[in-house]
Write a protein that holds these residues in place. Structure first.
Motif, PDB file in Angstrom:
ATOM      1  N   GLU A  68       0.823  -1.208   0.000  1.00  0.00           N
ATOM      2  CA  GLU A  68       0.000   0.000   0.000  1.00  0.00           C
ATOM      3  C   GLU A  68       0.863   1.267   0.000  1.00  0.00           C
ATOM      4  O   GLU A  68       2.053   1.220   0.330  1.00  0.00           O
ATOM      5  CB  GLU A  68      -0.897   0.004   1.247  1.00  0.00           C
ATOM      6  CG  GLU A  68      -1.812  -1.199   1.378  1.00  0.00           C
ATOM      7  CD  GLU A  68      -2.967  -1.201   0.392  1.00  0.00           C
ATOM      8  OE1 GLU A  68      -3.094  -0.211  -0.368  1.00  0.00           O
ATOM      9  OE2 GLU A  68      -3.738  -2.172   0.376  1.00  0.00           O
ATOM     10  N   PRO A  69       0.277   2.419  -0.350  1.00  0.00           N
ATOM     11  CA  PRO A  69       1.021   3.683  -0.290  1.00  0.00           C
ATOM     12  C   PRO A  69       1.618   3.905   1.097  1.00  0.00           C
ATOM     13  O   PRO A  69       0.956   3.671   2.116  1.00  0.00           O
ATOM     14  CB  PRO A  69      -0.050   4.730  -0.609  1.00  0.00           C
ATOM     15  CG  PRO A  69      -1.075   3.995  -1.402  1.00  0.00           C
ATOM     16  CD  PRO A  69      -1.102   2.607  -0.837  1.00  0.00           C
ATOM     17  N   GLY A  70       2.858   4.344   1.117  1.00  0.00           N
ATOM     18  CA  GLY A  70       3.549   4.584   2.379  1.00  0.00           C
ATOM     19  C   GLY A  70       4.330   3.404   2.891  1.00  0.00           C
ATOM     20  O   GLY A  70       5.162   3.556   3.801  1.00  0.00           O
ATOM     21  N   ASP A  71       4.090   2.210   2.338  1.00  0.00           N
ATOM     22  CA  ASP A  71       4.833   1.034   2.785  1.00  0.00           C
ATOM     23  C   ASP A  71       6.318   1.181   2.463  1.00  0.00           C
ATOM     24  O   ASP A  71       6.700   1.641   1.382  1.00  0.00           O
ATOM     25  CB  ASP A  71       4.312  -0.236   2.109  1.00  0.00           C
ATOM     26  CG  ASP A  71       3.058  -0.789   2.750  1.00  0.00           C
ATOM     27  OD1 ASP A  71       2.672  -0.295   3.831  1.00  0.00           O
ATOM     28  OD2 ASP A  71       2.469  -1.729   2.180  1.00  0.00           O
ATOM     29  N   ILE A  72       7.151   0.770   3.404  1.00  0.00           N
ATOM     30  CA  ILE A  72       8.597   0.682   3.204  1.00  0.00           C
ATOM     31  C   ILE A  72       8.914  -0.754   2.837  1.00  0.00           C
ATOM     32  O   ILE A  72       8.445  -1.686   3.496  1.00  0.00           O
ATOM     33  CB  ILE A  72       9.351   1.069   4.484  1.00  0.00           C
ATOM     34  CG1 ILE A  72       8.989   2.491   4.915  1.00  0.00           C
ATOM     35  CG2 ILE A  72      10.860   0.924   4.302  1.00  0.00           C
ATOM     36  CD1 ILE A  72       9.455   2.834   6.313  1.00  0.00           C
TER      37      ILE A  72
END
Length: 255
Positions: free
Chosen positions: A216-220
């Motif tokens: 998902e968006p923001g995942d590292i």
């Protein structure tokens, strides 16, 4: 022998809390990779119950160097939590058992990854790349384990340090030099991670899709060690320098 994933997960978490290395689970039973991920899920639930939050994922064994060092033949993955994030130059928590450090390229996603992602999809979904050190901390006695043990233990994820941003345009060509107390221990390029650091992320997207999850968006995403991992002993500093043409970025961690 009955398979109790939650019981095995509790054994791993308890051993970590007591800083007591365990005999590999596979010394006493046969574990499939599916079962290993079930144990990992149990470990993750216990971490979440303690107040931690998942902030991304790590890939393990994307490079030949790490597969040869640890005697495994396939990739795996494990979740990252907010408790694992350290600032550049930080000292690792005293609770670690037998940590090792490896240089990696980390990606931070800007949008949801497609289920059947290819390399171009991963790069399109990536917002930024960073120089990174990962601290792995195998709970297994003498750092001896099979891929199933390592997977059950969340791919031994313990800590990670993000340094400065890197240029997304040519990640495979970035040159990396690892040093231990100032002495060079290994050199590689970003291509050591399966040909391209983003390649393993496409594999991860498929793995998670099969488990009903997604990137998902923001995942590292830590894309895998590029050189051999180096033990981090008390008093040590381990650093990596990432070179992009004339620009050099350094990231470090201490114990």
């Amino acid at each position: 022998m009955d398979f109790d994933s939650d019981g095995l997960a509790a054994r791993i978490v308890r051993a970590r809390a007591e800083r007591r290395p365990l005999r590999p689970l596979t010394d006493e039973r046969t574990l499939s990779m599916e079962q290993a991920y079930a144990v990992q899920d149990g470990v993750t639930r216990l971490r979440l119950a303690s107040g931690q939050q998942i902030i991304g994922w790590k890939l393990g064994y994307t490079s030949l160097a790490m597969r040869e060092q640890m005697g495994v033949s396939e990739m795996n993955a494990g979740p990252l939590t907010d408790a694992m994030s350290l600032r550049d130059g930080a000292t690792v928590p005293a609770t670690l058992v037998q940590p090792l450090v490896e240089p990696e390229i980390a990606l931070i996603l800007g949008r949801t990854m497609p289920v059947n992602a290819g390399l171009a999809d991963v790069l399109a979904a990536t917002e930024r790349a960073y120089a990174c050190l990962e601290v792995v901390d195998p709970i297994w006695q003498d750092r001896r384990f099979r891929i199933e043990d390592n997977t059950a233990d969340g791919s031994s994820a313990a800590c990670f340090v993000l340094g400065a941003p890197l240029d997304l345009a040519d990640l495979p060509s970035i040159a990396v030099t690892m040093s231990h107390n100032g002495e060079v221990t290994g050199q590689a390029t970003g291509a050591a991670a399966g040909g391209h650091p983003a390649a393993g992320v496409a594999w991860l997207a498929g793995l998670l899709a099969g488990r009903g999850e997604a990137l998902e968006p923001g995942d590292i995403v830590l894309t895998g060690g590029l050189t051999h991992a180096v033990p981090l002993e008390p008093g040590d500093e381990i650093a990596a320098t990432f070179e992009e043409g004339a620009r050099a970025v350094r990231v470090s961690v201490r114990r």
